[in-house]
Design an enzyme around this catalytic site. Structure first.
Site, PDB file in Angstrom:
ATOM      1  N   HIS A 129     121.189  92.834  47.293  1.00  0.00           N
ATOM      2  CA  HIS A 129     120.705  93.201  45.742  1.00  0.00           C
ATOM      3  C   HIS A 129     119.946  94.437  45.936  1.00  0.00           C
ATOM      4  O   HIS A 129     119.262  95.051  47.113  1.00  0.00           O
ATOM      5  CB  HIS A 129     119.959  92.168  45.324  1.00  0.00           C
ATOM      6  CG  HIS A 129     118.627  91.712  46.100  1.00  0.00           C
ATOM      7  ND1 HIS A 129     118.512  91.312  47.513  1.00  0.00           N
ATOM      8  CD2 HIS A 129     117.278  92.063  45.675  1.00  0.00           C
ATOM      9  CE1 HIS A 129     117.323  91.435  47.744  1.00  0.00           C
ATOM     10  NE2 HIS A 129     116.431  91.981  46.813  1.00  0.00           N
ATOM     11  N   ASP A 174     116.487  95.263  43.797  1.00  0.00           N
ATOM     12  CA  ASP A 174     115.307  94.600  43.155  1.00  0.00           C
ATOM     13  C   ASP A 174     115.618  94.691  41.750  1.00  0.00           C
ATOM     14  O   ASP A 174     115.303  95.919  41.154  1.00  0.00           O
ATOM     15  CB  ASP A 174     113.988  95.073  43.836  1.00  0.00           C
ATOM     16  CG  ASP A 174     113.669  94.534  45.116  1.00  0.00           C
ATOM     17  OD1 ASP A 174     114.268  93.243  45.700  1.00  0.00           O
ATOM     18  OD2 ASP A 174     113.019  95.135  45.868  1.00  0.00           O
ATOM     19  N   HIS A 221     119.570  95.864  49.732  1.00  0.00           N
ATOM     20  CA  HIS A 221     118.940  95.172  50.981  1.00  0.00           C
ATOM     21  C   HIS A 221     119.264  93.689  50.839  1.00  0.00           C
ATOM     22  O   HIS A 221     119.554  93.057  49.993  1.00  0.00           O
ATOM     23  CB  HIS A 221     117.308  95.287  51.102  1.00  0.00           C
ATOM     24  CG  HIS A 221     116.391  94.821  50.034  1.00  0.00           C
ATOM     25  ND1 HIS A 221     116.376  95.511  48.552  1.00  0.00           N
ATOM     26  CD2 HIS A 221     115.650  93.704  50.004  1.00  0.00           C
ATOM     27  CE1 HIS A 221     115.649  94.871  47.886  1.00  0.00           C
ATOM     28  NE2 HIS A 221     115.142  93.964  48.837  1.00  0.00           N
ATOM     29  N   ARG A 235     104.526  91.333  48.372  1.00  0.00           N
ATOM     30  CA  ARG A 235     105.407  92.616  47.931  1.00  0.00           C
ATOM     31  C   ARG A 235     104.889  93.017  46.735  1.00  0.00           C
ATOM     32  O   ARG A 235     104.787  92.181  45.717  1.00  0.00           O
ATOM     33  CB  ARG A 235     107.163  92.085  47.938  1.00  0.00           C
ATOM     34  CG  ARG A 235     107.958  93.162  47.660  1.00  0.00           C
ATOM     35  CD  ARG A 235     109.281  92.748  47.154  1.00  0.00           C
ATOM     36  NE  ARG A 235     109.072  92.347  45.809  1.00  0.00           N
ATOM     37  CZ  ARG A 235     110.164  91.899  44.889  1.00  0.00           C
ATOM     38  NH1 ARG A 235     111.205  91.742  45.470  1.00  0.00           N
ATOM     39  NH2 ARG A 235     109.924  91.726  43.717  1.00  0.00           N
TER      40      ARG A 235
END
Length: 210
Positions: free
Chosen positions: A36, A38, A186, A201
């Protein structure tokens, strides 16, 4: 830099939060286990993401990145011409509702982001073209019959994550990774159960793809 508020981030509405990334023996899923970019379902997907892991398993838990500029460059000239000007719909509804069912979170009445973006986007800094579809958020290609959309989208998703476009990031305790969501996909490999992988994150506010 501006923090991007993730739709599933806990905390008071309107207050940016650092998103916990954590997996252990009790986890039913992990964040990022499918290819995907993000939050590509946002009208203005994040420019990039920064992930810090303070605890990593003794073996495994790597993150794979796939260059979408390399994936675009490898397309045939005829395919590049065909894709130019096409858009695809990205939706968070099926993604976040599936997660919420697994973790027992009530999302009744909640509306999740949905947006249409160019299949081929231009990086605002490098001016290079890149594919911008993924198997996690992208639901269909706009304006095509369902079977046509499914066939082309499946091909693009498979093509865009081929091994020759990938690099593998091996985490160490207190590693920090910073990636550009405008030019890579990623995937976080969940091959370390029941070990712990934990950190934080943030995503950086971006602009509408063009």
């Amino acid at each position: 830099m501006k923090l991007h508020i993730h739709p599933n981030t806990p905390g008071p509405e309107g207050h940016p939060e650092i998103l916990p990334i954590h997996a252990d023996a009790n986890s039913k899923r992990v964040s990022g286990e499918y290819w995907h970019s993000d939050v590509s379902c946002d009208e203005e997907p994040p420019l990039g993401s920064i992930l810090y892991l303070h605890t990593v398993p003794p073996c495994g838990g790597d993150t794979l990145f796939a260059s979408q500029t390399a994936a675009y460059d490898a397309l045939s000239p005829r395919m590049k011409v065909y894709l130019e000007g096409l858009t695809a719909t990205h939706s968070g509804d099926h993604v976040y509702r599936r997660t919420n069912v697994l973790v027992g979170r009530d999302d009744k009445g909640k509306v999740f982001p949905k947006a249409s973006h160019p299949i081929v986007r231009t990086h605002p800094v490098t001016k290079r073209k890149a594919l911008f579809v993924n198997g996690h958020f992208t639901t269909h290609i706009d304006g095509l019959a369902p079977e046509e959309s499914r066939a082309i989208l499946n091909y693009l998703c498979e093509h865009s994550t081929r091994e020759e476009f990938q690099v593998r990031f091996r985490w160490q305790p207190h590693s920090v990774a910073f990636w550009d969501n405008r030019s890579v996909q990623h995937l976080a490999i969940w091959d370390y159960y029941p070990q712990v992988r934990s950190g934080r994150r943030v995503t950086i506010k971006g602009n509408r793809p063009f």
